[in-house]
Scaffold this motif. Sequence first.
Motif, PDB file in Angstrom:
ATOM      1  N   UNK A 108      19.333  32.165  74.078  1.00  0.00           N
ATOM      2  CA  UNK A 108      18.807  31.460  72.915  1.00  0.00           C
ATOM      3  C   UNK A 108      19.919  30.901  72.034  1.00  0.00           C
ATOM      4  N   UNK A 109      21.087  31.525  72.029  1.00  0.00           N
ATOM      5  CA  UNK A 109      22.160  31.055  71.144  1.00  0.00           C
ATOM      6  C   UNK A 109      22.699  29.679  71.528  1.00  0.00           C
ATOM      7  N   UNK A 110      22.362  29.176  72.694  1.00  0.00           N
ATOM      8  CA  UNK A 110      22.748  27.826  73.079  1.00  0.00           C
ATOM      9  C   UNK A 110      21.578  26.861  73.114  1.00  0.00           C
ATOM     10  N   UNK A 111      20.444  27.285  72.584  1.00  0.00           N
ATOM     11  CA  UNK A 111      19.210  26.501  72.700  1.00  0.00           C
ATOM     12  C   UNK A 111      19.079  25.421  71.632  1.00  0.00           C
ATOM     13  N   UNK A 112      18.474  24.304  72.054  1.00  0.00           N
ATOM     14  CA  UNK A 112      18.072  23.241  71.145  1.00  0.00           C
ATOM     15  C   UNK A 112      16.582  23.431  70.893  1.00  0.00           C
ATOM     16  N   UNK A 113      16.229  23.712  69.655  1.00  0.00           N
ATOM     17  CA  UNK A 113      14.857  24.072  69.296  1.00  0.00           C
ATOM     18  C   UNK A 113      14.254  23.028  68.371  1.00  0.00           C
ATOM     19  N   UNK A 173       8.678  16.002  70.786  1.00  0.00           N
ATOM     20  CA  UNK A 173       9.469  17.206  71.032  1.00  0.00           C
ATOM     21  C   UNK A 173       9.005  17.926  72.295  1.00  0.00           C
ATOM     22  N   UNK A 174       7.695  18.003  72.501  1.00  0.00           N
ATOM     23  CA  UNK A 174       7.187  18.650  73.709  1.00  0.00           C
ATOM     24  C   UNK A 174       7.637  17.895  74.963  1.00  0.00           C
ATOM     25  N   UNK A 175       7.644  16.573  74.909  1.00  0.00           N
ATOM     26  CA  UNK A 175       8.127  15.779  76.037  1.00  0.00           C
ATOM     27  C   UNK A 175       9.612  16.056  76.285  1.00  0.00           C
ATOM     28  N   UNK A 178      15.663  18.194  77.775  1.00  0.00           N
ATOM     29  CA  UNK A 178      16.554  17.697  76.712  1.00  0.00           C
ATOM     30  C   UNK A 178      16.552  18.626  75.504  1.00  0.00           C
ATOM     31  N   UNK A 179      15.457  19.336  75.309  1.00  0.00           N
ATOM     32  CA  UNK A 179      15.334  20.399  74.307  1.00  0.00           C
ATOM     33  C   UNK A 179      14.890  21.633  75.073  1.00  0.00           C
ATOM     34  N   UNK A 180      15.044  22.793  74.457  1.00  0.00           N
ATOM     35  CA  UNK A 180      14.748  24.039  75.161  1.00  0.00           C
ATOM     36  C   UNK A 180      13.478  24.733  74.695  1.00  0.00           C
TER      37      UNK A 180
END
Length: 165
Positions: free
Chosen positions: A53-58, A98-100, A106-108
């Motif tokens: 999670x510490x590298x995640x794009x949220x 964002x869901x796409x 591209x996002x996590x």
Amino acid sequence: MPDRNIGVSLLGEGRPVLAVVCFPVFDEMFTATEGGGAFLNGVRLRVSVKTSLDGALAGTGQAQRGHDPDLAQWMGAAFAAMTNSALYVRASVPVTHQLAQVAAGRMDLHWQFDNVRSHAAGVLLVQEAGGVVTGLEGKAWERASESYLAAAPGIHAAALDVLTA
């Protein structure tokens, strides 16, 4: 807003079974069918393979209907908690964008607490790209859910822990 979109979804027995979402500014067409996969301009999509999670794009949207101080407090606390856990947190609308992005890797992850009625197309995109979508209690997503988390499988449990702590 360049991430505006036009989308349709078809529900069968309360589940999304078909999704088509067009982002005209980006010339991107996302499609998904239940059991048939998710695609961007005809190319198969896969969610990210991150396991930390510490590298995640949220991301989150959190546009709420009305003004509910308790809900606003919950949203703010969740945003702060995720900001302390993920690499980056974005708050914006439209949520389907964002869901796409989660479906495309591209996002996590993306979460939403309220106003989730129109998210069926994005949820199907994430599911068909290999992502996990649940309510915040950890059960499978349902159209009637008041909140959800859509994430790459490798970080879903950790993100759920952050959002429900």
